[in-house]
Design a protein around this motif. Structure first.
Motif, short mmCIF file in Angstrom:
data_model
loop_
_atom_site.label_atom_id
_atom_site.label_comp_id
_atom_site.label_asym_id
_atom_site.label_seq_id
_atom_site.Cartn_x
_atom_site.Cartn_y
_atom_site.Cartn_z
N ALA A 487 0.84 -1.20 0.00
CA ALA A 487 0.00 0.00 0.00
C ALA A 487 0.87 1.25 0.00
O ALA A 487 0.61 2.21 -0.73
N PRO A 506 -5.39 6.42 0.17
CA PRO A 506 -5.25 5.44 1.26
C PRO A 506 -6.61 5.12 1.87
O PRO A 506 -7.49 5.98 1.94
N VAL A 512 -6.07 0.42 -0.35
CA VAL A 512 -6.21 1.67 -1.08
C VAL A 512 -7.60 1.70 -1.71
O VAL A 512 -8.18 0.65 -2.02
#
Length: 613
Positions: A487, A506, A512
């Motif tokens: 991520a 995020p 995500v």
């Protein structure tokens, strides 16, 4: 249960020096070519301008490297056989390495697995020799010698016979030695090289003269052949303390494997994932699937900016700023290829000529010689060449009452079509797909669909770059679950992805949220694309996957929006196409990497008909 757990407590022992040297040799000396590399690099570090290499039995029987460098004094020879003894660095700064060697492992490693003799003489000193076999050093002795050093390595791996089983045959090992010799020679044009195998000279490159680019170009002509330099574009770019020079071949001079890619960092030949990935990205939309570019690139920077101490073999490097290094290579290649304009490889025309072969009739004089097409592939881009050649198949013989065959269209040349233009003046269209243009010294055959497809593609790319890639907001954001590390990695390039229409944010730990996708990419499996991009980032530090997807869509749009095969064009249209090709970057090849045009010189055509003097 741990299968490696010992049954009794092991005792830690200090390995003897001979064993330690044999272990080190396993990292430094993989095969005879590795030994040649280490010895030639030592000669280059000694300032040699002439290096002569001789091998026997693929290097397994003998490797002999002689140079005219600075040489060594008698008192230096025993120290040269000790591990981690070197004249290259003083140990104060391992990030300021300007020499090939610096670890002090090569000579003792070679002496640990073979029979090694070094004979050397420095300027103003007496000549001397020292021998070591299987790690046992013999006393120093006087020897007659010219200034420089001669290293002889016999019976490689005699002390570690198990290693011999992993070597290939003599021919394969000889080829590997020749390849490493050529790679080193390409980076040192002012040094002369010879390579002799079993008494036969198989490679020679005398020291070159002249300025930087001239010397490198001449050396590359000797090593890679004139075809490469004739079809290569000079590269000269600089950014952020990095300088890139060299030569990159036109896309139509591609290869079936990555055998013509040579990369150097501060003169050191390397095999680096980041740089090979950047080379591939530079040619991303100009090569056919399965084709590989040919290039020789020299990247130079302050030694502080690159770590060459990643592996004992020193074939891998690590950049302090990998993004800057990759960006320089990609941008320099794309700029150079765009600047090449309509150029196509000269080998395409050569393949065209090769496809004609003479068939002597009963009377074999030139006046009675006939030619027929030979469709055996003569070039990687043989499909397009054959198609162009089919357009030249002999026309039906005309009766006195001349009529135009349905497959050919002859148009008068308008005054605005100069014959001295690079692609000449259109004279005819045949088979409703091939434009025949006359130049000052020959003729050009253009595939009208392939050429126009490239023109439309470049126009669409320019429009997309100017106005940006339109994105489509998702009604419900798509959540992609990732590891925390992945991520963070994908979010580190979120700005670049947003410029291409892929917007991510995020969404808690290890996830995500995908909010927008490129509007032109319908039916996009975004989670799979994100994971593919992550694989690229992990492997190369960068990803062109999304850019490639978008370019593929633009290419498809260009294909459907271009002049189709079978459409008749008048003279004005044909000449307008030729002029636009001359102005458009990369128009020498279509979107799939095939040539858009071939040229035949008048002298070659005359030779086909026996008219040359």
């Amino acid at each position: 249960m741990n299968q490696h757990a010992p049954k009794i407590r092991p005792v830690i022992r200090q390995l003897d020096e001979a064993t330690a040297n044999r272990i080190a040799a396993g990292e430094v000396v993989e095969r005879p070519a590795s030994a040649v590399k280490e010895l030639v690099e030592n000669a280059l570090d000694a300032g040699a301008t002439r290096i002569d290499i001789a091998i026997e039995d693929g290097g397994k029987g003998l490797i002999r490297v002689a140079d005219n460098g600075c040489g060594m004094a008698p008192e230096d020879l025993p120290l040269a056989m000790a591990r981690h003894a070197t004249s290259k660095i003083d140990g104060s700064d391992l990030l300021a390495i300007r020499s090939f060697g610096f670890r002090g492992e090569a000579l003792p490693s070679l002496g640990a697995v073979g029979r090694l003799t070094i004979t050397s003489r420095a300027e103003g000193a007496e000549g001397a020799a020292i021998s070591v076999a299987g790690g046992r050093i013999q006393p120093l002795r006087p020897a007659a010698a010219n200034r420089g050093t001669v290293v002889e390595l016999r019976d490689l791996f005699f002390a570690t016979p198990a290693r011999l089983k992993f070597l290939r045959g003599s021919r394969a090992e000889t080829q590997a030695v020749a390849e490493i010799t050529r790679r080193l020679a390409m980076a040192e044009p002012w040094v002369g090289f010879t390579l002799t195998a079993d008494g036969r000279e198989i490679f020679r490159a005398d020291a070159e003269q002249g300025e930087l680019f001239d010397a490198f170009q001449t050396r590359l002509s000797r090593v890679m052949g004139r075809d490469f330099t004739d079809n290569a574009i000079p590269i000269d770019a600089e950014r952020d303390g990095l300088a890139l020079t060299g030569f990159a071949a036109l896309p139509t001079y591609s290869r079936g494997a990555a055998v013509a890619q040579h990369l150097y960092v501060n003169g050191r030949p390397v095999r680096d994932k980041l740089l090979t990935g950047a080379l591939r990205a530079g040619y991303m939309d100009v090569l056919a699937s399965g084709r590989h570019p040919a290039a020789v690139l020299y990247l130079n920077c302050d030694p502080q900016q690159v770590d060459v101490n990643v592996h004992p073999a020193k074939a891998e490097v690590r950049f302090r700023d990998p993004t800057a290094a990759r960006g320089l290579v990609v941008s320099a290649l794309r700029h150079a290829l765009a600047g090449a304009g309509h150029r196509a490889s000269s080998t395409v025309g050569t393949a065209t000529l090769a496809a004609f072969r003479a068939e002597p009739a009963a009377d074999t004089g030139p006046a009675h010689r006939t030619y027929q097409m030979d469709y055996r592939p003569a070039h990687p881009s043989g499909g397009a060449v054959r198609a162009a050649l089919e357009a030249q198949a002999p026309m039906p013989q005309m009766e006195p009452g001349f009529h135009e065959p349905p497959s050919a269209r002859i148009e008068p040349e308008p005054q605005a079509a100069p014959q001295d233009a690079p692609l000449g003046a259109a004279r005819a269209q045949i088979h409703e797909n091939y434009i025949i243009a006359q130049t000052e010294d020959g003729l050009v055959i253009v595939d009208q669909h392939a050429a126009h497809e490239r023109l439309v593609y470049e126009r669409l790319k320019a429009q997309a770059e100017a106005s940006g890639i339109a994105s489509q907001a998702l009604l419900i954001p798509e959540i992609v679950e990732l590891s925390d590390a992945d991520a963070a990695r994908i979010l580190s390039v979120a700005g670049e992805l947003a410029q291409l229409g892929l917007v991510i944010e995020p969404f808690g730990h290890g996830a995500v949220a995908l909010r927008e996708t490129p509007a032109m990419l319908t039916r996009l499996d975004a989670p799979a694309l994100i994971r593919d991009i992550l694989d690229d980032l992990a492997d190369q530090g960068a990803s062109d996957r999304l850019r490639g997807r978008i370019d593929a869509v633009l290419s498809s749009m260009a294909c459907h929006g271009s002049v189709r095969s079978g459409r008749r064009m008048n003279a004005e249209e044909m000449n307008a196409l030729l002029r636009e090709m001359e102005r458009t970057p990369k128009s020498g090849q279509c979107n799939h990497g095939r040539p858009t045009w071939v040229k035949l010189r008048l002298s070659d055509i005359e030779r086909l008909f026996g008219r040359s003097g």
